[in-house]
Design a protein around this motif. Structure first.
Motif, short mmCIF file in Angstrom:
data_model
loop_
_atom_site.label_atom_id
_atom_site.label_comp_id
_atom_site.label_asym_id
_atom_site.label_seq_id
_atom_site.Cartn_x
_atom_site.Cartn_y
_atom_site.Cartn_z
N ILE A 1 0.92 5.62 0.15
CA ILE A 1 0.70 6.28 1.12
C ILE A 1 1.38 7.74 0.74
CG2 ILE A 1 -0.33 7.80 2.76
CD1 ILE A 1 -1.26 5.38 1.76
N LEU B 1 -7.26 3.73 5.66
CA LEU B 1 -7.84 2.88 3.79
C LEU B 1 -8.19 1.50 4.27
CD1 LEU B 1 -7.56 2.92 1.06
CD2 LEU B 1 -5.51 2.75 0.98
N SER C 1 1.32 11.39 2.09
CA SER C 1 1.89 12.00 3.14
C SER C 1 1.69 13.47 2.34
CB SER C 1 2.70 12.27 4.52
OG SER C 1 2.31 11.21 4.56
N ALA D 1 -3.82 6.12 -1.35
CA ALA D 1 -4.48 7.06 -1.14
C ALA D 1 -3.56 8.51 -0.44
CB ALA D 1 -5.27 6.52 1.04
N THR E 1 -3.52 7.16 7.87
CA THR E 1 -3.90 6.91 6.81
C THR E 1 -4.37 5.86 6.24
OG1 THR E 1 -3.01 9.52 5.64
CG2 THR E 1 -3.97 7.92 4.39
N ARG E 2 -2.98 5.11 6.27
CA ARG E 2 -2.99 3.17 6.19
C ARG E 2 -4.46 2.78 6.71
NH1 ARG E 2 1.02 -1.29 7.24
NH2 ARG E 2 0.31 -2.94 6.14
N PRO F 1 -0.54 7.19 -5.79
CA PRO F 1 -1.22 6.37 -4.15
C PRO F 1 -1.67 5.72 -4.28
CG PRO F 1 -0.52 9.06 -5.08
CD PRO F 1 -0.36 8.03 -5.58
N THR G 1 0.85 -1.20 0.11
CA THR G 1 0.33 0.26 -0.39
C THR G 1 0.77 0.85 -0.29
OG1 THR G 1 -1.34 -1.10 1.38
CG2 THR G 1 -1.78 1.15 1.22
N ALA H 1 1.19 9.46 7.68
CA ALA H 1 0.78 7.64 6.51
C ALA H 1 0.21 7.14 7.10
CB ALA H 1 2.59 7.08 6.41
#
Length: 402
Positions: free
Chosen positions: A7, A391, A9, A87, A387-388, A85, A5, A384
């Motif tokens: 991400i 997600l 930032s 997200a 966000t992960r 990315p 994944t 990050a």
């Protein structure tokens, strides 16, 4: 093999955007690249990029606004063959009373951030502009608001409530605290996860401190907005409210003039009458008495706040310096700690003078009652990580995308 994944930032300022791209696979996390666009809105800007600790791009060109800066970042990712990315996470200084936890961004959240502008007028306009620009570039990508105020939600009401009429508390007028992503990262790196009573000093152009025990924030120096607390580069820090009444009634200041004064013309810049940059002032202090005075007042302000946070904690076992000044300015750490030696803050001069950046190191003397550390922070990684997590949440919009 676990899926990777990626991400992105984003940390937006009024004239710069810092960014980093991370790859997550299972429990592994790796920074793929990091960089910045600087001097946005000026005649000549700069974009640079580091990959695997090596500068791979550094060029100058004009970036009229956030849109052009973000287009350049996206284009650069394409040049390097980086896939889009999964997200994007944004550092959001304040969600005001509307949002107190990290949250995926939708139309309602974005509208709430616009309504929160009075709580962080110096930061939110650029942050909102970055969200909107990336929505145009990647309309299908999940974006997340990572709030600097979230770490401070553990504040007890006795610390968070301001001594004002109670109806204002109901309207969200309270202490929020900031630099939360930095504090959260520092706590995550401590072997005891912040259990021991600790004071964390995030000292940079914006500066604050937090009292942490049992992994929770018990008090912090910034309040309703990032203008309060310590003296900063161009921000005043705490003031007698009567000063503002005087400026309003006797000098006919309006709200915009007050905002400019408190956020852009005060602090180190106001005292020195030359610069709000600490490194510049340190270079000038032997020849410029006003630069020396600004440095002395910054250290004095920091010592006073350390004393108040010691009282909150009922004693302290650890002091941690982080942020640009906290990590790199040995002279400032000395100016802050040397007068506090009788309270247990005893520095080792040789250890304090070391310049090995990017590593946690102990700078207190072997016999110091208080352990004093210098630690690098990583707000981008915290962005990050959150966000992960969002997600991957079953409730995230991405989780339901076919």
């Amino acid at each position: 093999m676990a899926a990777i994944t990626r991400i992105l930032s984003i940390n937006s300022g009024s004239s710069s955007i810092k960014f980093a791209l991370f790859a997550f696979s299972g429990n592994e996390e790796k920074v793929l690249l990091a960089g910045a666009v600087e001097h946005i809105g000026q005649s000549v800007g700069r974009i640079w990029l580091d990959q695997e600790n090596r500068r791979v791009l550094d060029r100058h060109e004009a970036f009229p606004g956030q849109d052009s800066a973000l287009q350049a970042i996206v284009g650069m990712l394409g040049e390097l063959g980086m896939t889009h990315p999964d997200a994007i996470g944004h550092r959001i200084v304040s969600g005001g009373p509307y949002h107190l936890a990290h949250i995926p961004i939708d139309a309602q959240v974005l509208n709430d951030l616009r309504n929160a502008l009075p709580f962080a007028p110096l930061h939110l306009p650029a942050e909102i502009a970055a969200i909107e620009a990336l929505q145009k570039i990647w309309p299908d990508k999940m974006q997340v608001a990572c709030l600097d105020t979230a770490f401070h939600q553990s504040l007890p009401e006795v610390a968070a409530r301001l001594p004002l009429p109670r109806n204002l508390w109901q309207e969200g007028v309270r202490k929020y605290g900031f630099h939360g992503l930095s504090y959260e990262y520092i706590v995550s790196q401590l072997a005891d996860a912040g259990k021991a009573p600790s004071i964390i000093a995030h000292l940079g152009n914006g500066a604050s401190m937090a009292a942490v025990a049992d992994g929770r924030c018990l008090d912090t120096t910034m309040g309703l907005t990032p203008t309060g607390g310590l003296i900063m580069g161009t921000r005043s820090g705490d003031l007698d409210p009567g000063v503002l009444l005087y400026l309003l009634s006797e000098k006919n200041y309006n709200a915009s003039q007050l905002e400019r004064l408190l956020n852009h013309l005060s602090g180190l810049l106001g005292i020195s009458a030359s610069s709000g940059d600490m490194q510049t002032l340190l270079a000038q202090r032997d020849q410029n008495p006003l630069a020396a005075e600004a440095i002395a007042q910054f250290a004095y302000s920091a010592r006073k706040h350390i004393g108040s946070l010691m009282a909150v904690l009922g004693g302290v076992q650890r002091l941690i310096f982080t942020g640009g000044i906290g990590e790199h300015a040995a002279a400032i750490r000395w100016a802050i700690c040397r007068p506090l030696a009788g309270l247990g803050f005893q520095l080792d001069p040789a250890a304090n003078a070391e310049t090995s950046a990017g590593k946690t190191r102990k700078i207190s003397s072997p016999t110091s009652p208080v352990e004093i550390l210098v630690m690098p922070t990583d707000e981008d990684l915290m962005i990050a990580r959150h966000t992960r997590r969002l997600l991957d949440s079953p409730h995230s919009p991405a989780a339901h995308t076919p």
